[in-house]
Design a protein around this motif. Structure first.
Motif, PDB file in Angstrom:
ATOM      1  N   MET A 225      43.340  44.914  32.383  1.00 18.37           N
ATOM      2  CA  MET A 225      42.703  44.789  33.670  1.00 18.37           C
ATOM      3  C   MET A 225      42.787  43.326  34.089  1.00 18.37           C
TER       4      MET A 225
ATOM      5  N   PRO B  14      36.735  51.060  40.210  1.00 16.00           N
ATOM      6  CA  PRO B  14      37.381  49.746  40.238  1.00 16.00           C
ATOM      7  C   PRO B  14      38.112  49.519  41.548  1.00 16.00           C
ATOM      8  N   PRO B  15      38.267  48.298  41.930  1.00 11.41           N
ATOM      9  CA  PRO B  15      37.913  47.077  41.219  1.00 11.41           C
ATOM     10  C   PRO B  15      36.441  46.701  41.378  1.00 11.41           C
TER      11      PRO B  15
ATOM     12  N   VAL C  71      44.622  45.216  39.485  1.00 10.38           N
ATOM     13  CA  VAL C  71      43.446  44.349  39.576  1.00 10.38           C
ATOM     14  C   VAL C  71      42.185  45.168  39.321  1.00 10.38           C
ATOM     15  N   GLY C  72      41.432  44.760  38.310  1.00  8.10           N
ATOM     16  CA  GLY C  72      40.190  45.443  37.967  1.00  8.10           C
ATOM     17  C   GLY C  72      38.956  44.700  38.416  1.00  8.10           C
ATOM     18  N   VAL C  73      39.116  43.392  38.720  1.00  9.71           N
ATOM     19  CA  VAL C  73      37.987  42.570  39.148  1.00  9.71           C
ATOM     20  C   VAL C  73      38.430  41.694  40.314  1.00  9.71           C
TER      21      VAL C  73
END
Length: 104
Positions: free
Chosen positions: A1, A72-73, A46-48
């Motif tokens: 991630m 997510p994200p 993209v997780g964050v």
């Protein structure tokens, strides 16, 4: 991630790039909204999404929508080099507003 920064200032962008987090510098609500849309549409890895507080203030409806969707994200707001613009009790107020429980 992976993470991705959307910043209103160059200093935060450079600092997180040194830590291995890519990002973009935006100036204004339209640019911030476009950057978030771009990440959501074109960056499934993209997780964050990391937003500086000022950039988050430009797009409050998008921030709320991302937090409420439950997938997510993940959205994280960070202060910039000038410090936080939030009041000291922001976390307690957030919990109280979200679940209606007062923590002392």
């Amino acid at each position: 991630m992976k993470g991705f920064l959307i910043s209103d200032n160059h200093d935060s962008l450079v600092l997180l790039r040194l830590g291995g987090i890519p990002g973009v510098e935006v100036h204004g609500p339209e640019a911030a909204a476009a950057a978030i849309d771009n990440v959501l549409e074109n960056r499934p890895d993209v997780g964050v999404i990391v937003l500086t507080e000022k950039a988050a203030e430009w797009v409050p409806a998008m921030v709320k929508s991302l937090r409420e969707r439950g997938e997510p994200p993940l959205l994280v707001e960070i202060p910039d080099r000038h410090g936080s613009v939030r009041q000291g009790d922001f976390l307690m107020r957030y919990i109280r507003e979200a679940i209606g429980v007062k923590i002392e």
